[in-house]
Scaffold this active site. Structure first.
Site, PDB file in Angstrom:
ATOM      1  N   HIS A 112      42.917  35.025  40.880  1.00 56.31           N
ATOM      2  CA  HIS A 112      42.096  34.363  40.060  1.00 56.31           C
ATOM      3  C   HIS A 112      42.181  35.879  38.697  1.00 56.31           C
ATOM      4  O   HIS A 112      42.446  36.810  39.195  1.00 56.31           O
ATOM      5  CB  HIS A 112      40.970  34.319  40.242  1.00 56.31           C
ATOM      6  CG  HIS A 112      39.731  35.634  41.196  1.00 56.31           C
ATOM      7  ND1 HIS A 112      39.370  36.665  40.241  1.00 56.31           N
ATOM      8  CD2 HIS A 112      39.731  36.136  42.603  1.00 56.31           C
ATOM      9  CE1 HIS A 112      38.280  37.515  41.034  1.00 56.31           C
ATOM     10  NE2 HIS A 112      38.639  36.720  41.845  1.00 56.31           N
ATOM     11  N   ASP A 161      39.376  36.046  36.466  1.00 56.76           N
ATOM     12  CA  ASP A 161      38.381  36.653  35.945  1.00 56.76           C
ATOM     13  C   ASP A 161      37.610  37.718  36.979  1.00 56.76           C
ATOM     14  O   ASP A 161      37.861  37.791  37.668  1.00 56.76           O
ATOM     15  CB  ASP A 161      36.983  35.143  35.846  1.00 56.76           C
ATOM     16  CG  ASP A 161      37.091  34.839  37.163  1.00 56.76           C
ATOM     17  OD1 ASP A 161      38.289  34.435  37.948  1.00 56.76           O
ATOM     18  OD2 ASP A 161      35.908  34.986  37.783  1.00 56.76           O
ATOM     19  N   ASP A 220      40.298  43.641  42.466  1.00 59.00           N
ATOM     20  CA  ASP A 220      39.422  42.259  42.604  1.00 59.00           C
ATOM     21  C   ASP A 220      40.114  41.294  41.630  1.00 59.00           C
ATOM     22  O   ASP A 220      38.470  40.946  40.476  1.00 59.00           O
ATOM     23  CB  ASP A 220      38.294  42.177  43.316  1.00 59.00           C
ATOM     24  CG  ASP A 220      37.395  40.912  43.124  1.00 59.00           C
ATOM     25  OD1 ASP A 220      38.288  40.226  43.558  1.00 59.00           O
ATOM     26  OD2 ASP A 220      36.382  40.148  43.428  1.00 59.00           O
ATOM     27  N   GLU A 249      36.714  32.627  39.073  1.00 58.40           N
ATOM     28  CA  GLU A 249      36.504  32.285  40.402  1.00 58.40           C
ATOM     29  C   GLU A 249      35.171  32.634  41.061  1.00 58.40           C
ATOM     30  O   GLU A 249      34.122  32.233  41.977  1.00 58.40           O
ATOM     31  CB  GLU A 249      38.015  33.162  41.263  1.00 58.40           C
ATOM     32  CG  GLU A 249      37.605  32.785  43.242  1.00 58.40           C
ATOM     33  CD  GLU A 249      36.678  33.800  43.342  1.00 58.40           C
ATOM     34  OE1 GLU A 249      36.607  33.382  45.037  1.00 58.40           O
ATOM     35  OE2 GLU A 249      36.051  34.898  42.758  1.00 58.40           O
ATOM     36  N   GLU A 274      43.269  38.226  47.477  1.00 52.38           N
ATOM     37  CA  GLU A 274      41.702  38.970  47.446  1.00 52.38           C
ATOM     38  C   GLU A 274      42.525  40.471  47.709  1.00 52.38           C
ATOM     39  O   GLU A 274      42.830  39.994  49.468  1.00 52.38           O
ATOM     40  CB  GLU A 274      41.376  37.769  48.071  1.00 52.38           C
ATOM     41  CG  GLU A 274      40.487  36.820  46.545  1.00 52.38           C
ATOM     42  CD  GLU A 274      39.906  36.950  45.833  1.00 52.38           C
ATOM     43  OE1 GLU A 274      39.529  38.610  45.584  1.00 52.38           O
ATOM     44  OE2 GLU A 274      39.456  36.098  45.278  1.00 52.38           O
ATOM     45  N   HIS A 320      33.640  44.811  42.617  1.00 55.11           N
ATOM     46  CA  HIS A 320      31.649  44.426  42.137  1.00 55.11           C
ATOM     47  C   HIS A 320      31.330  45.405  42.197  1.00 55.11           C
ATOM     48  O   HIS A 320      30.339  45.384  41.654  1.00 55.11           O
ATOM     49  CB  HIS A 320      31.313  43.093  42.822  1.00 55.11           C
ATOM     50  CG  HIS A 320      32.027  41.728  43.366  1.00 55.11           C
ATOM     51  ND1 HIS A 320      31.304  40.543  43.050  1.00 55.11           N
ATOM     52  CD2 HIS A 320      33.258  41.481  42.798  1.00 55.11           C
ATOM     53  CE1 HIS A 320      32.348  38.992  43.563  1.00 55.11           C
ATOM     54  NE2 HIS A 320      33.262  40.126  43.653  1.00 55.11           N
TER      55      HIS A 320
END
Ligand SMILES: [Zn+2]
Length: 396
Positions: A83, A85, A114, A146, A174, A368
């Site tokens: 992904h 984003d 990530d 995602e 991932e 994150h």
């Protein structure tokens, strides 16, 4: 990789591409088309064919590009998927989150692990695939949004179905420290809105308290949570073994002496099997529509209960004879299988018959977070896996 030299070059190139990718501020929900065009350019120059799919506003884009087999064989095509984003950045970074910064053995930047690290490796390796005598197609799948409940991938999957791409092996990169992940629970998020009738608290019978009906709804959810425990599959591989349910928030009301006309409840469930999600939703909707709503309407006919789906990320089921896991095991020598607590796009590919594995560079521990990084050696490990895939994709 053939020589020390090409291997160094590959690694340096992957770092350069990762640096470029981090500079695109592709926060979920925002325009990612510049990053997608950048990837498309690289792959097109190598002779790849590609197509794009979009969100309704055509701001956000999925890319699916293919390096065609030169010697087509029976081998299943391989999809390398990531992904594009990233999650938003909060204050407190020690470096600019959108400028890749190398310190010692780590590269810092939003999306470093990530999961722009994986995408960078696939793009860095693409020239080698394009020169090789491939006997199967290699696809590059780069999706949007995602992180906000897998909004982009389903649009791509629909298009793949239309184009008859429903067989193959998919590696979702991932961050797993290159460990093999072959299952995770689903993650379904909802907000339920209650609208009643405001009034003076001294005459509760003349109003419809949205807060009170929301409370009864929450009680029903808690009751159903116990039922989910009872439904726990005997051979569950998850911890906890059953589907979970959690109330994230209840918001409503303006004052002690005013009947609240509005209230909403945020809640989520993580089903271990799809049937649990179906069971929960049907029991809950029945209660809302057949018990609560008629009661509300007796006093105020315009009362309403509306359940909005925020996202339903499909679970990823363990497949004991997974072609995707076997391929990665053969290449890395790692025969372990693990489950994770985060959601991915894996279940979506699996649903259309594509054998899927989650395996990629970097650690979810750094995802994150402030000062997200990837250990550079992880990129090298990922490049080795991609090299192994080349070995499995040329005829002898
Ligand atoms: Zn991710």
């Amino acid at each position: 990789m053939s020589t020390e030299n090409t291997s160094d070059q590959l690694f340096n190139n992957s770092v350069k591409i990762l640096t470029d990718l981090i500079a695109f501020k592709t926060i979920s929900g925002e325009d990612n088309s510049s990053l997608i065009n950048y990837c498309d350019e690289i792959l097109k120059k190598l002779g790849a064919t590609s197509f794009k799919t979009f969100d309704d506003e055509k701001k956000r884009v999925n890319l699916f590009a293919t390096l065609k087999a030169k010697n087509p064989s029976e081998k299943k095509p391989i999809i390398l998927s990531g992904h594009t984003d990233v999650v938003p950045v909060s204050k407190g970074w020690n470096t600019d989150p959108f400028v890749a910064t190398i310190k010692d053995d780590k590269l810092f930047g939003r999306g470093a692990c990530d999961m722009k690290g994986f995408i960078a490796c696939t793009l860095a390796f693409a020239p080698i695939y394009s020169k090789a005598n491939l006997d199967r197609d290699i696809h590059f799948s780069y999706t949007f949004d995602e992180e906000t409940a897998c909004i982009g991938a389903p649009i791509l999957i629909e298009e793949l179905k239309k184009r008859g791409v429903k067989d193959g092996i998919c590696i979702i990169g991932e961050p797993t420290n290159m460990k093999i992940i072959d299952a995770h629970k689903g993650c379904y998020e909802y907000t339920t809105y209650f609208e009643g009738l405001a009034g003076h608290s001294s005459a509760p019978h003349k109003g419809v308290s949205a807060v009170e009906y929301a409370s009864r709804y929450v009680n029903k959810l808690i009751e159903l949570r116990e039922k989910l425990k009872e439904r726990s599959p005997k051979d569950s591989i998850f911890d906890p073994p059953h589907s979970t349910l959690s109330i994230g928030g209840i918001f409503g009301g303006i004052a002690h002496n005013v009947i609240a006309d509005k209230c909403h409840v945020n809640w989520e469930t993580r089903p271990v099997v799809k049937e649990d999600g179906v069971f929960l939703n049907s029991e809950l909707d029945k209660y809302a529509n057949e018990v609560l709503l008629p009661d509300m309407k007796k006093v105020f006919p315009n009362s309403s209960i509306t359940k909005k789906i925020i996202g339903e990320v499909t679970g990823f089921d363990r497949d004991k004879k997974s072609n995707a896991c076997e391929l990665v095991s053969n290449l890395t020598g790692d025969n372990t299988r693990e489950v994770v607590s985060f959601g991915t796009e894996a279940g979506l590919f699996q649903e259309i018959g594509i054998s899927t594995v989650v395996c990629g560079p970097g650690s979810i521990e750094q995802a994150h977070k402030i000062d997200e990084f990837i250990v550079l050696d992880e990129l090298k490990k990922c490049l080795r896996l991609l090299d192994g895939i080349k070995g499995q994709s040329i005829s002898n």
